[in-house]
Design an enzyme around this catalytic site. Structure first.
Site, PDB file in Angstrom:
ATOM      1  N   HIS A 101       0.878  -1.174   0.000  1.00 50.95           N
ATOM      2  CA  HIS A 101       0.000   0.000   0.000  1.00 50.95           C
ATOM      3  C   HIS A 101       0.918   1.228   0.000  1.00 50.95           C
ATOM      4  O   HIS A 101       2.017   1.171   0.564  1.00 50.95           O
ATOM      5  CB  HIS A 101      -0.816   0.126   1.282  1.00 50.95           C
ATOM      6  CG  HIS A 101      -1.749  -0.995   1.598  1.00 50.95           C
ATOM      7  ND1 HIS A 101      -1.368  -2.120   2.274  1.00 50.95           N
ATOM      8  CD2 HIS A 101      -3.082  -1.124   1.382  1.00 50.95           C
ATOM      9  CE1 HIS A 101      -2.421  -2.908   2.449  1.00 50.95           C
ATOM     10  NE2 HIS A 101      -3.473  -2.340   1.914  1.00 50.95           N
ATOM     11  N   ASP A 104       2.174   1.934   3.430  1.00 51.58           N
ATOM     12  CA  ASP A 104       3.201   1.053   4.019  1.00 51.58           C
ATOM     13  C   ASP A 104       4.599   1.579   3.741  1.00 51.58           C
ATOM     14  O   ASP A 104       5.545   1.250   4.449  1.00 51.58           O
ATOM     15  CB  ASP A 104       3.173  -0.354   3.402  1.00 51.58           C
ATOM     16  CG  ASP A 104       1.808  -0.988   3.422  1.00 51.58           C
ATOM     17  OD1 ASP A 104       1.023  -0.667   4.321  1.00 51.58           O
ATOM     18  OD2 ASP A 104       1.536  -1.821   2.527  1.00 51.58           O
ATOM     19  N   GLU A 232     -10.730  -7.191  -4.281  1.00 49.71           N
ATOM     20  CA  GLU A 232     -10.519  -8.180  -3.211  1.00 49.71           C
ATOM     21  C   GLU A 232     -11.771  -8.199  -2.338  1.00 49.71           C
ATOM     22  O   GLU A 232     -11.979  -7.307  -1.515  1.00 49.71           O
ATOM     23  CB  GLU A 232      -9.290  -7.791  -2.385  1.00 49.71           C
ATOM     24  CG  GLU A 232      -8.998  -8.781  -1.273  1.00 49.71           C
ATOM     25  CD  GLU A 232      -7.750  -8.410  -0.466  1.00 49.71           C
ATOM     26  OE1 GLU A 232      -6.787  -7.858  -1.041  1.00 49.71           O
ATOM     27  OE2 GLU A 232      -7.748  -8.672   0.746  1.00 49.71           O
ATOM     28  N   GLU A 268      -9.097 -13.703  -0.922  1.00 58.92           N
ATOM     29  CA  GLU A 268      -8.403 -13.949   0.358  1.00 58.92           C
ATOM     30  C   GLU A 268      -9.162 -15.011   1.130  1.00 58.92           C
ATOM     31  O   GLU A 268     -10.371 -14.901   1.349  1.00 58.92           O
ATOM     32  CB  GLU A 268      -8.307 -12.650   1.158  1.00 58.92           C
ATOM     33  CG  GLU A 268      -7.656 -12.868   2.520  1.00 58.92           C
ATOM     34  CD  GLU A 268      -7.160 -11.584   3.163  1.00 58.92           C
ATOM     35  OE1 GLU A 268      -6.795 -10.638   2.433  1.00 58.92           O
ATOM     36  OE2 GLU A 268      -7.134 -11.534   4.401  1.00 58.92           O
ATOM     37  N   HIS A 271     -11.244 -13.908   4.077  1.00 61.51           N
ATOM     38  CA  HIS A 271     -12.416 -13.115   3.690  1.00 61.51           C
ATOM     39  C   HIS A 271     -13.538 -14.030   3.217  1.00 61.51           C
ATOM     40  O   HIS A 271     -14.706 -13.795   3.503  1.00 61.51           O
ATOM     41  CB  HIS A 271     -12.060 -12.124   2.580  1.00 61.51           C
ATOM     42  CG  HIS A 271     -11.070 -11.083   2.989  1.00 61.51           C
ATOM     43  ND1 HIS A 271     -10.634 -10.109   2.120  1.00 61.51           N
ATOM     44  CD2 HIS A 271     -10.424 -10.858   4.151  1.00 61.51           C
ATOM     45  CE1 HIS A 271      -9.761  -9.316   2.739  1.00 61.51           C
ATOM     46  NE2 HIS A 271      -9.615  -9.765   3.975  1.00 61.51           N
ATOM     47  N   ASP A 296      -4.783 -13.704  -1.794  1.00 65.62           N
ATOM     48  CA  ASP A 296      -4.181 -13.306  -0.525  1.00 65.62           C
ATOM     49  C   ASP A 296      -4.208 -14.535   0.358  1.00 65.62           C
ATOM     50  O   ASP A 296      -5.265 -14.967   0.851  1.00 65.62           O
ATOM     51  CB  ASP A 296      -4.932 -12.127   0.101  1.00 65.62           C
ATOM     52  CG  ASP A 296      -4.318 -10.800  -0.321  1.00 65.62           C
ATOM     53  OD1 ASP A 296      -3.539 -10.793  -1.298  1.00 65.62           O
ATOM     54  OD2 ASP A 296      -4.599  -9.772   0.321  1.00 65.62           O
ATOM     55  N   ASP A 307     -11.132 -11.085  10.879  1.00 66.06           N
ATOM     56  CA  ASP A 307     -10.071 -11.403   9.929  1.00 66.06           C
ATOM     57  C   ASP A 307      -8.755 -11.540  10.698  1.00 66.06           C
ATOM     58  O   ASP A 307      -8.095 -10.553  10.975  1.00 66.06           O
ATOM     59  CB  ASP A 307     -10.017 -10.222   8.944  1.00 66.06           C
ATOM     60  CG  ASP A 307      -9.173 -10.493   7.724  1.00 66.06           C
ATOM     61  OD1 ASP A 307      -8.867 -11.660   7.461  1.00 66.06           O
ATOM     62  OD2 ASP A 307      -8.828  -9.509   7.039  1.00 66.06           O
ATOM     63  N   ASP A 309      -6.007 -13.273   9.833  1.00 69.39           N
ATOM     64  CA  ASP A 309      -4.796 -13.288   8.980  1.00 69.39           C
ATOM     65  C   ASP A 309      -3.698 -14.205   9.496  1.00 69.39           C
ATOM     66  O   ASP A 309      -2.529 -13.813   9.574  1.00 69.39           O
ATOM     67  CB  ASP A 309      -4.229 -11.860   8.810  1.00 69.39           C
ATOM     68  CG  ASP A 309      -5.093 -10.983   7.922  1.00 69.39           C
ATOM     69  OD1 ASP A 309      -5.892 -11.529   7.135  1.00 69.39           O
ATOM     70  OD2 ASP A 309      -4.970  -9.749   8.001  1.00 69.39           O
ATOM     71  N   ASP A 338      -0.825 -12.362   2.889  1.00 69.64           N
ATOM     72  CA  ASP A 338      -1.480 -11.320   3.685  1.00 69.64           C
ATOM     73  C   ASP A 338      -1.714 -11.931   5.067  1.00 69.64           C
ATOM     74  O   ASP A 338      -2.848 -12.221   5.456  1.00 69.64           O
ATOM     75  CB  ASP A 338      -2.792 -10.901   3.009  1.00 69.64           C
ATOM     76  CG  ASP A 338      -3.403  -9.681   3.666  1.00 69.64           C
ATOM     77  OD1 ASP A 338      -2.837  -9.180   4.647  1.00 69.64           O
ATOM     78  OD2 ASP A 338      -4.469  -9.228   3.195  1.00 69.64           O
TER      79      ASP A 338
HETATM   80  C1  XUL Z   1      -7.667  -6.351   4.712  1.00 70.26           C
HETATM   81  C2  XUL Z   1      -6.878  -6.846   3.597  1.00 70.26           C
HETATM   82  C3  XUL Z   1      -6.009  -5.821   2.943  1.00 70.26           C
HETATM   83  C4  XUL Z   1      -5.915  -5.956   1.476  1.00 70.26           C
HETATM   84  C5  XUL Z   1      -5.144  -4.866   0.797  1.00 70.26           C
HETATM   85  O1  XUL Z   1      -8.523  -7.269   5.238  1.00 70.26           O
HETATM   86  O2  XUL Z   1      -6.901  -8.003   3.271  1.00 70.26           O
HETATM   87  O3  XUL Z   1      -4.770  -5.854   3.567  1.00 70.26           O
HETATM   88  O4  XUL Z   1      -5.291  -7.169   1.139  1.00 70.26           O
HETATM   89  O5  XUL Z   1      -5.632  -3.599   1.072  1.00 70.26           O
HETATM   90 CO    CO Z   2      -5.878  -9.063   1.812  1.00 66.76          CO
END
Ligand code: XUL
Ligand code: CO
Length: 438
Positions: A101, A104, A232, A268, A271, A296, A307, A309, A338
């Protein structure tokens, strides 16, 4: 320049009998699976935000991991230190791609022109590192969630001035993605949704989001961006309801607004599960629509409703993921981790353990998916299951020769139809276990 991970050497494949935690047990980059090297089949990516920025702080507690890398946070020295550490980290793991991003890369200034100048400076430095190491950019994206100006949404905001900031950020990140040779540009609509319909005009907001995406495609193509745009999907968090709920919803949206030629999806895992689907479900929905673009790679926790991750460890899921990718003919993007370490996993070694776990889990997934395909029983079961459409009345249906009247007449002559054949789920699940564990 001195090494940051000076105690850690390049991570090598040592095989499943190795007890060295800093080695790959299954990811053997040069091993051939289905005619290609594992490295080609598994285009792994590092997510700049988790690996280099996430220090384990949460709403209940402070950071546990030191991600200052010896520089003062909020400075360009820190931004450069992240580049140094990030490239050393990717090289030591043998990771070929990164995703980022704007937020970042550099600290945001109060004036967007100064932020953009900082972004130009840091991407010059990143480009130098890319040339030396051969590491590439998978995709870029604009952070349209953190800044308070996005409290009511980004392209879905009620404020036209805020909308212009969205445009400015997207334009700049498209410039940077082209500069870095990125394969894709991601839209993750974290604040594109609503908290209550009492203050929200959904139709107006969705039209505005689509309009922004159209402008992004127009501008991107104009400056020579030939890669894919990705949506996404995510159903909620931070918003109560997000417009890109899941793969099917995002595909409908893209088709409705005529964006489907330029866009694919970045799916993802965590998600998809938040949307009440398996990871494989959203991959399949994307694939059958020709829109499986990138992934992701992470996993959620069955007992938590957000989420999380996690780094992927579930080999059943990675196997089904790789099965979908192979069947779809590969990705245009890659497998971006991610994913973040758990808060108490705060050491330098932990950063490596997370990636080793996930890279091995996807390598195993690839090996097992290849076995599933070579074994052939799942594919032939599915094929046989629909064989009644191969000839006779079934073929008339699929060739669109049948009418409601002709089918109705056929049914009237049938008497009671035979039961449609067993689904044999348990037998199929047993085949999968045999493939996974032998
Ligand atoms: C948030 C997510 C983000 C996207 C990119 O849930 O997955 O980090 O991958 O903005
Ligand atoms: Co993501």
């Amino acid at each position: 320049m001195s090494e940051y991970f000076n105690e850690i050497k390049k991570i090598k494949y040592e095989g499943p009998t190795s007890k060295n935690a800093l080695s790959f047990k299954f990811y053997d980059p040069e091993k051939i699976v289905l005619g290609k090297t594992m490295k080609e089949q598994l285009p792994f990516g590092m997510a700049w935000w988790h690996a280099l920025c996430n220090s384990g702080s949460d709403i209940f507690g402070a950071a546990t991991a030191d991600k200052t890398f010896g520089a003062a946070p909020g400075t360009m020295d820190h931004a450069r230190a992240k580049v140094d550490v990030g490239f050393e980290f990717m090289e030591k793991l043998g990771i070929d791609y990164f995703c980022f991003h704007d937020a970042d890369l550099v600290p945001e200034a109060s004036d967007i022109k100064e932020t953009n100048r900082r972004l130009d400076e840091i991407t010059d430095y990143i480009l130098e590192k890319m040339k030396i190491t051969g590491i590439k950019c998978m995709w870029g994206t604009a952070n349209l969630t953190n800044n308070p100006r996005y409290m009511n949404g980004a392209a879905s905001s009620n404020s036209a001035d805020v909308y212009c900031f969205v445009a400015a950020q997207v334009k700049k990140v498209l410039d940077l993605t082209v500069k870095l040779g990125g394969k894709g540009y991601v839209f993750w609509g974290g604040r594109e949704g609503y908290e209550t319909l009492l203050n929200t005009d959904i139709k107006f907001e969705q039209d505005n989001i689509a309009n922004l995406m159209r402008m992004a495609v127009e501008y991107g193509r104009k400056i020579g961006f030939t890669g894919d745009f990705y949506i996404e999907p995510k159903p909620k968090e931070p918003m109560k309801h997000q417009y890109d709920y899941d793969a099917a919803t995002a595909i409908g949206f893209l088709k409705q607004y005529g964006l489907d030629k330029d866009f694919k999806l970045n799916i993802e895992s965590n998600h998809a599960t938040l949307a009440g689907h398996s990871f494989q479900h959203d991959l399949r929905i994307s694939a059958i629509n020709g829109m499986l673009g990138s992934i992701d790679a992470n996993q959620g926790d069955l007992f938590l409703g957000w989420d999380t991750d996690h780094f992927s460890s579930n080999v059943y899921d990675t196997t089904m993921c790789m099965y979908e990718i192979i069947k779809a003919g590969g990705l245009t993007g890659g497998l971006n981790f991610d994913a973040k370490n758990r808060r108490p996993s705060y050491t330098k070694e932990d950063m490596f353990y997370g990636f080793i776990l996930a890279m091995d889990a996807f390598a195993l997934g690839l090996i097992k998916a290849a076995k599933m395909i070579e074994d052939g029983r799942i594919d032939s079961f599915i094929q046989e299951r629909y064989q009644s459409y191969g000839s006779g009345i079934g073929a008339e249906i699929t060739s669109k020769k049948a009418t409601l009247e002709s089918l109705s007449a056929y049914a009237e002559n049938l008497g009671a139809p035979a039961l449609p054949g067993s689904g044999s789920q348990e037998m199929l699940e047993s085949i999968i276990n045999t493939i996974l564990f032998s």
